[in-house]
Design a protein around this motif. Structure first.
Motif, PDB file in Angstrom:
ATOM      1  N   UNK A 122       0.954  -0.429   0.181  1.00 41.71           N
ATOM      2  CA  UNK A 122       0.212  -0.048   0.322  1.00 41.71           C
ATOM      3  C   UNK A 122       0.553   1.448   0.083  1.00 41.71           C
ATOM      4  N   UNK A 123       2.264   1.140   0.445  1.00 40.74           N
ATOM      5  CA  UNK A 123       3.193   2.694  -0.328  1.00 40.74           C
ATOM      6  C   UNK A 123       2.846   3.106  -1.165  1.00 40.74           C
ATOM      7  N   UNK A 124       2.953   4.026  -2.064  1.00 39.24           N
ATOM      8  CA  UNK A 124       2.435   4.027  -3.470  1.00 39.24           C
ATOM      9  C   UNK A 124       3.931   4.478  -3.704  1.00 39.24           C
ATOM     10  N   UNK A 125       5.066   5.695  -3.047  1.00 45.92           N
ATOM     11  CA  UNK A 125       6.235   6.040  -2.818  1.00 45.92           C
ATOM     12  C   UNK A 125       7.337   5.787  -2.031  1.00 45.92           C
ATOM     13  N   UNK A 126       8.141   4.838  -1.684  1.00 43.35           N
ATOM     14  CA  UNK A 126       9.328   5.155  -0.937  1.00 43.35           C
ATOM     15  C   UNK A 126       9.477   6.195  -1.151  1.00 43.35           C
ATOM     16  N   UNK A 146      13.987  11.293  -3.114  1.00 42.28           N
ATOM     17  CA  UNK A 146      13.288  10.651  -4.017  1.00 42.28           C
ATOM     18  C   UNK A 146      12.530  11.046  -4.945  1.00 42.28           C
ATOM     19  N   UNK A 147      11.009  11.593  -4.986  1.00 37.17           N
ATOM     20  CA  UNK A 147      10.177  11.742  -5.843  1.00 37.17           C
ATOM     21  C   UNK A 147      10.201  13.442  -5.850  1.00 37.17           C
ATOM     22  N   UNK A 148      10.287  13.335  -6.732  1.00 38.99           N
ATOM     23  CA  UNK A 148      10.204  15.086  -7.010  1.00 38.99           C
ATOM     24  C   UNK A 148       9.279  15.282  -7.872  1.00 38.99           C
ATOM     25  N   UNK A 149       8.408  14.710  -8.405  1.00 43.35           N
ATOM     26  CA  UNK A 149       6.802  14.936  -8.491  1.00 43.35           C
ATOM     27  C   UNK A 149       5.689  14.166  -7.597  1.00 43.35           C
ATOM     28  N   UNK A 150       4.822  14.500  -6.906  1.00 37.45           N
ATOM     29  CA  UNK A 150       4.523  14.160  -6.714  1.00 37.45           C
ATOM     30  C   UNK A 150       2.852  14.774  -6.375  1.00 37.45           C
ATOM     31  N   UNK A 151       1.436  13.896  -5.863  1.00 39.39           N
ATOM     32  CA  UNK A 151       0.775  13.898  -5.728  1.00 39.39           C
ATOM     33  C   UNK A 151       0.071  13.616  -4.184  1.00 39.39           C
ATOM     34  N   UNK A 155       2.308  12.604  -0.609  1.00 42.99           N
ATOM     35  CA  UNK A 155       3.058  13.504   0.357  1.00 42.99           C
ATOM     36  C   UNK A 155       2.465  12.933   2.248  1.00 42.99           C
ATOM     37  N   UNK A 156       1.271  12.452   1.972  1.00 42.58           N
ATOM     38  CA  UNK A 156       0.339  11.950   3.148  1.00 42.58           C
ATOM     39  C   UNK A 156       0.979  10.507   3.627  1.00 42.58           C
ATOM     40  N   UNK A 157       1.637   9.840   2.695  1.00 44.03           N
ATOM     41  CA  UNK A 157       2.012   8.991   2.544  1.00 44.03           C
ATOM     42  C   UNK A 157       3.449   8.828   3.763  1.00 44.03           C
ATOM     43  N   UNK A 327      -0.284   2.097  10.505  1.00 46.48           N
ATOM     44  CA  UNK A 327      -0.779   3.911  10.752  1.00 46.48           C
ATOM     45  C   UNK A 327      -0.647   3.577   9.161  1.00 46.48           C
ATOM     46  N   UNK A 328      -0.472   3.376   7.467  1.00 49.54           N
ATOM     47  CA  UNK A 328      -1.392   2.805   6.330  1.00 49.54           C
ATOM     48  C   UNK A 328      -3.349   2.032   7.001  1.00 49.54           C
ATOM     49  N   UNK A 329      -2.824   1.304   7.410  1.00 51.53           N
ATOM     50  CA  UNK A 329      -3.535   0.508   7.980  1.00 51.53           C
ATOM     51  C   UNK A 329      -5.226   1.135   8.266  1.00 51.53           C
ATOM     52  N   UNK A 330      -4.517   2.705   9.725  1.00 51.76           N
ATOM     53  CA  UNK A 330      -5.524   2.897   9.586  1.00 51.76           C
ATOM     54  C   UNK A 330      -5.557   4.088   9.031  1.00 51.76           C
ATOM     55  N   UNK A 331      -5.361   4.677   7.803  1.00 52.44           N
ATOM     56  CA  UNK A 331      -5.804   5.278   6.743  1.00 52.44           C
ATOM     57  C   UNK A 331      -5.400   4.965   5.826  1.00 52.44           C
ATOM     58  N   UNK A 332      -6.578   4.149   5.308  1.00 49.19           N
ATOM     59  CA  UNK A 332      -7.742   4.294   4.325  1.00 49.19           C
ATOM     60  C   UNK A 332      -7.780   5.014   3.090  1.00 49.19           C
ATOM     61  N   UNK A 333      -8.221   6.086   3.342  1.00 49.71           N
ATOM     62  CA  UNK A 333      -9.114   6.685   3.027  1.00 49.71           C
ATOM     63  C   UNK A 333      -8.092   7.319   1.267  1.00 49.71           C
ATOM     64  N   UNK A 334      -7.353   7.972   2.238  1.00 46.37           N
ATOM     65  CA  UNK A 334      -6.309   9.105   0.924  1.00 46.37           C
ATOM     66  C   UNK A 334      -6.025   8.188  -0.115  1.00 46.37           C
ATOM     67  N   UNK A 335      -5.581   6.709   0.427  1.00 47.06           N
ATOM     68  CA  UNK A 335      -5.138   5.656  -0.927  1.00 47.06           C
ATOM     69  C   UNK A 335      -5.975   5.589  -2.087  1.00 47.06           C
ATOM     70  N   UNK A 336      -7.582   5.531  -1.362  1.00 45.89           N
ATOM     71  CA  UNK A 336      -8.672   5.925  -2.529  1.00 45.89           C
ATOM     72  C   UNK A 336      -8.138   6.735  -3.623  1.00 45.89           C
ATOM     73  N   UNK A 337      -7.578   8.011  -3.471  1.00 47.37           N
ATOM     74  CA  UNK A 337      -7.081   9.063  -4.354  1.00 47.37           C
ATOM     75  C   UNK A 337      -6.195   8.565  -5.644  1.00 47.37           C
ATOM     76  N   UNK A 338      -5.775   7.345  -5.001  1.00 46.18           N
ATOM     77  CA  UNK A 338      -4.413   7.034  -5.908  1.00 46.18           C
ATOM     78  C   UNK A 338      -4.885   6.846  -7.352  1.00 46.18           C
TER      79      UNK A 338
END
Lengths: 339, 339
Positions: A122-126, A146-151, A155-157, A327-338
């Motif tokens: 569930x991690x989009x970008x290490x 590591x990630x120069x162009x982000x959504x 940042x939430x993760x 922490x990722x399990x506790x915050x699944x909502x923003x993942x839906x925006x992926x």
């Protein structure tokens, strides 16, 4: 616990790496695997002559391949399958080490870690976190390159992962801020404004926008930003400290009176230097990978390497990755925006 | 030449503004119009008692309205049509002053300038430039806060405008760099990579990517970035200098020996402080507007205000705006990408 060290990483060659490794073993009961050219490593060990107790906890994995500092990370990872950094992370993958540390090519270290260990589910970008010196406790900034162009959900993760990592500094309920240009909600670019909403609706201890000057005040524990902005902050700070030191040094050297004055005030300067020195803060942890990895500055000296090794051990010990998963399990909502 | 000064701007009230105005007149043959509360201004003048020659070149335009520091720029401009900053730019519009200077609310100053003077033809986005102290000449960075979400052609125009402004520092063929995270072409985020192509194909003296550390080295004259990144750089630098000074001060005050050492080395520190001090560099010019305006830091002291006034005069004198117009005419292609 055993840490794998890329003995060939860094601008200074194996000397600083191995001196740092020896110091880490002297200060802990860790075990270490040095990955690199056996002959070069042995020559260092012969010269540095560590105590038997230290030697007994050291082992060497030989490889003659290494990634150069200027090399393209993608090419390096594809073509140099037996490079010291690849083998270091391979040891972690095989369970023969608990974490890997490298002061080599940062991009290649990141790529090797992802290639060998993969991402946490569930991690989009290490990304890369970094601890900045402040007037109080260090502040953790992520991402720093590591990630120069982000959504926004990236940042939430970063916030979730950096908050988990900040436990290394005994911070219980880390205050999380987002780097912006004005303290008021609504200030900042589109990325910041959208991320602000995600963070404000999370269970994190979110304190809102923070500014560049807050990085050094110690009134925030975790600062979230994209990897471009984070890396610029890192380099601006380094560059300013360098320029300031150079300007002062020049002025002092040009005056006998100032030279004597500096001599008297020297302990204060050394303490200041120690406080501002990245070396004291070890390396920058890779967060979001399925294992533990630390990237050190190419210029790392033995102290920085030692601290990075001890930091890696602390990350494993306090189970930062398990905290990230929770922490990722506790915050699944923003993942839906992926999408 | 006559400069209009927003006498009510800044955190320190009219005192620093008027002290700076008097200093500027003492050091030049400029004329000045102070815009603000007549009674408060007169009280300052009575107290500071400038020479008759200075007084004869000062005039006052009264208004009791002013924009507060925390106020929304959009509201302030709409509702306070007679605020000191609006009237200062109105003088420029009517040809009764050649430039305006304000240390008040930055957003409102920017908005007042655009409202009263409009943009230079073909400029998509006016922006704020800032001169950073370096080991050699100052480096001009743009944008430092006006435009937080930018497209490549905006950054391209910032380069043209900042290059024209850099003539103020006697720089003939300014070396232009784009702020990125790695010196090699191809490093950076999408915005940087696309802007890099535009700059490489221009007639500017483009030297490619520069990094945060280069800001202070003096090996580049103009650094282009979006207003979010530029503002973060500004605040990080300020914050670091503040934190460093505070840490050193504390250390020195805690030791008699260090205190004496500091006393001996003091001239070196004062010279250093002067070099690093934003006050020495005046204010940040608004570039791309049809006229000349300077935004000063809210914390500006008299020296900063004086330098900003002299800087405004220099911008008018060397015809920076005419150079911007010529440069835009010479580079029409990227403008086609505007849509």
């Amino acid at each position: 616990m055993r840490i794998a060290l890329d003995a060939m990483g860094g601008d200074h060659g194996p000397d600083e790496q191995i001196a740092g490794a020896i110091q880490a073993l002297e200060e802990s009961d860790l075990k270490l695997t040095l990955v690199g050219d056996e002959i070069a490593i042995q020559a260092c060990l012969d010269r540095m002559a560590p105590a038997d107790d230290v030697l007994s906890r050291l082992q060497v994995v030989h490889t003659s391949e290494m990634v150069e500092m200027g090399e393209s990370p993608v090419d390096a990872i594809r073509k140099k399958k037996n490079s010291s950094v690849m083998l270091a992370f391979d040891l972690v993958k095989k369970g023969e080490a608990d974490a890997a540390v490298s002061a080599g090519n940062s991009g290649a270290t990141m790529a090797a870690a992802i290639r060998k260990l993969g991402r946490i589910e569930n991690v989009s970008r290490p990304g890369i976190a970094s601890a900045f010196p402040t007037l109080k406790k260090p502040v953790v900034m992520m991402d720093v390159g590591a990630n120069v162009d982000c959504r926004p959900h990236h940042l939430f993760q970063f916030a979730l992962m950096a908050a988990a990592f900040s436990r290394v500094f005994e911070i219980k309920s880390p205050r999380v801020g987002i780097l912006s240009i004005g303290a008021e909600t609504g200030k900042g670019n589109i990325l910041v404004k959208e991320t602000h909403t995600l963070l404000a609706n999370s269970s994190l201890n979110f304190i809102g926008n923070v500014e560049g000057r807050d990085i050094f005040q110690g009134n925030v524990d975790v600062i979230v930003c994209d990897g471009f902005v984070g890396n610029v902050c890192l380099k601006v700070s380094e560059g300013l400290i360098e320029a300031a030191t150079e300007t002062l040094r020049e002025g002092i050297m040009n005056s006998m009176k100032a030279k004597f004055g500096y001599f008297l005030a020297k302990p204060v300067f050394l303490k200041f230097k120690k406080r501002m020195d990245y070396a004291e803060y070890g390396g920058a942890p890779l967060l979001g990978i399925n294992g533990t990895g630390i990237i050190c500055h190419g210029k790392s000296n033995a102290v920085a390497i030692k601290n990075a090794i001890l930091e890696a051990a602390k990350i494993v010990e306090i189970k930062v990755n398990e905290k990230i998963v929770a922490s990722l399990a506790e915050h699944p909502e923003p993942l839906a925006e992926k999408k």
